[in-house]
Every structure is written in C-alpha cells, then in structure tokens.
Enzyme design. Structure first.
Site, PDB file in Angstrom:
ATOM      1  N   ASN A 103       0.841  -1.194   0.000  1.00  0.00           N
ATOM      2  CA  ASN A 103       0.000   0.000   0.000  1.00  0.00           C
ATOM      3  C   ASN A 103       0.874   1.241   0.000  1.00  0.00           C
ATOM      4  OD1 ASN A 103      -1.600   1.944   2.451  1.00  0.00           O
ATOM      5  ND2 ASN A 103      -2.350   1.756   0.372  1.00  0.00           N
ATOM      6  N   ARG A 180      -4.783   5.439  15.894  1.00  0.00           N
ATOM      7  CA  ARG A 180      -3.760   6.155  15.126  1.00  0.00           C
ATOM      8  C   ARG A 180      -3.063   7.198  15.997  1.00  0.00           C
ATOM      9  NH1 ARG A 180      -2.358   5.245   9.448  1.00  0.00           N
ATOM     10  NH2 ARG A 180      -3.862   3.702   8.729  1.00  0.00           N
ATOM     11  N   HIS A 264      -7.599   6.628  -0.981  1.00  0.00           N
ATOM     12  CA  HIS A 264      -6.257   6.055  -0.990  1.00  0.00           C
ATOM     13  C   HIS A 264      -6.221   4.625  -0.462  1.00  0.00           C
ATOM     14  CE1 HIS A 264      -1.941   6.267  -1.285  1.00  0.00           C
ATOM     15  NE2 HIS A 264      -1.754   6.117   0.011  1.00  0.00           N
TER      16      HIS A 264
END
Length: 284
Positions: A103, A180, A264
């Site tokens: 990725n 995150r 994305h």
C-alpha cells in the site's frame, strides 16, 4: 478463520534488529507491506483483508523498521530501510520467492525490491503510491496534510489527514482516530514521519533530487520484470490517479484497476472488490 492481533503476532531476529510481523494461513507465501502516514502499521492496513488472503496463502504482514513496532535501523531513511528489511525478512524465514502486496509506500518498496532482487519477487500488487504526478499538484493534498502534522502534531491534524485518505468520511471512526493517535505519539513513529514529510526533511529531499546524479526510482520502473497490478482509488487525494499512468506505461507487464467511490485505502474502502481482483491476479 479466527484472526486476531494476538494470535497472529510474531517476530524474527535479523542482523539489523527484530522485525515484527503477523502471520496467518497456509499455502504459498504472500508478503503484505504497509504504507507510510500517521500512526501507520501493517496490521492496521491489512487486518480486514488478512482472513480472506489467508484462505489461499501463507500471509506475512511485515512491520517496517522505524514505525514504532519493529526495531529501527539507525541513520537509515524509512523507505531505504524498508526495502532492505523485506529481503532480510525473507532470508530469515527461508522464503526464496514471493508475491508482494504494497500500500502506497509499501508499493514503492515492492517495486524497488523487484528492481534490485528480480529473482525474489514473483508478482506485485501496488495500492497507489508508485510513480509520480503528471498533471496533479505536487505535493498532493494528502502530502501537504502530512507535512503539517509532522511539523506540528495535533489530533485535529490527524483527523484532517484521515478524512483526506478516504472517499466516505464515515470510514474514519472514533476507534481509528484513537488508535492512530496512540501510535503517532511513539517517538520512533514521529521520527519516521518527520524524516519523510517534515518541512525541513522534505526540502532537503527535493534539493538532493535536483542535484543528484542518481535518477529517481520511478525512472527505473521498466526494470520491474514481474507481473504488476496497479490498484487505485478514483478519488485518491494522497496519490491522485494520474500517477498511475507512469508505472502503467513503464512496467512491461502491468495492468491498472481503478475503483470508483474510493480514496487512498483501496483495501479498506473497496475491500471485497479489491480482494476478488487481487486473488484472480495472484492465482493466474
């Protein structure tokens, strides 16, 4: 298949430190390489896909050095240490040859490994990332948001970047923001992000590329000899779709699939379609 963080977590010692990874499934090997960004990890990139791929392959989700999970390689740029870590990992586990799924930065790592070690890589699936912009702004919207965060980390900056990564903002849940943000506070993760996207580092990189006799990696894409699938979100604001034109033209055996209503993170937003197309490609 019962796949959790705990029951798939592994580590292997190499001559440049410990590489941690997640392992699941049986069959031929498949290596999954994560991207860059805020609070990134291989597990977070691919946890939703691992069960499907593990029905067909012996999957290894590598955690690259310097992102807060595997041991960092002192003084090495995150992309360069990641390229080296793939071969170190394969050697340590006795994997002679394998396909790679990457990725973004992981795709860049995959094509660099394929150029440097063509006999070790059988196929590549690159989810965005590979190439360079032709018509779109440089740096892209996503990269500018990464620069802002690297220079001045904040929870609000993280949310802005996360929402830029996807087509549907509802994909960015409170749990994703929290996890995150937790890893983004890790000093190694912060250092990797600054080395790649901080204003000072970015300016130095641009200056180096302008003056260096070494050509950029994307000019070497014609040396990627293995079949390559380029998987791109139509609404990717980190790596806009015009980037795909260069690897599509230069990589001799390449094909491009563009996923509609997708940003994305193709493997997350277009999960089922991505898995179906990837498995068809890998099984040819």
């Amino acid at each position: 298949m019962d796949i959790t963080y705990e029951n798939t977590q592994r580590e292997v010692r190499t001559d440049q430190g410990v590489i941690r990874y997640h392992e699941a499934g049986d069959g031929p090997p498949l290596l999954l390489l994560h991207g860059s960004g805020i609070g990134v990890s291989g597990w977070r990139n691919y946890r939703g896909n691992l069960a499907v791929f593990a029905e067909h392959f012996h999957c290894y989700v590598i955690e690259f050095p310097g992102f807060g999970i595997s041991d960092p390689v002192p003084g090495a740029h995150p992309v360069l240490s990641a390229v080296d870590s793939v071969i170190r990992f394969m050697d340590a586990l006795g994997i002679d040859k394998a396909p790679l799924v990457g990725n973004s930065m992981g795709g860049v790592v995959a094509v660099n490994v394929a150029v440097q070690h063509p006999d070790r890589i059988s196929k590549i699936i690159s989810i965005g990332g590979v190439g360079t912009g032709i018509f779109s702004a440089n740096p892209s919207e996503g990269t500018r948001l990464l620069q802002q965060f690297a220079d001045s980390p904040s929870r609000e900056g993280l949310i802005r970047w996360l929402e830029c990564m996807v087509y549907d903002p509802k994909t960015v849940t409170a749990d994703i923001i929290d996890e995150r943000w937790d890893l983004a506070a890790n000093p190694e993760s912060q250092q990797a992000l600054k080395a790649m996207y901080g204003s000072e580092s970015f300016a130095l990189q641009q200056q180096f590329m302008a003056n260096s006799p070494t050509p950029p990696y994307w000019s070497m894409l014609h040396k990627v000899k293995c079949p390559t699938l380029l998987a791109w979100g139509k609404d990717d604001r980190q790596c806009p779709p015009d980037m795909a034109m260069m690897p599509l033209r230069l990589i001799p055996d390449s094909e491009l699939h563009i996923f509609p209503k997708c940003g994305h993170w193709v493997m997350i937003e277009a999960k089922q379609a991505f898995e179906r197309i990837s498995l068809e490609f890998l099984h040819r």
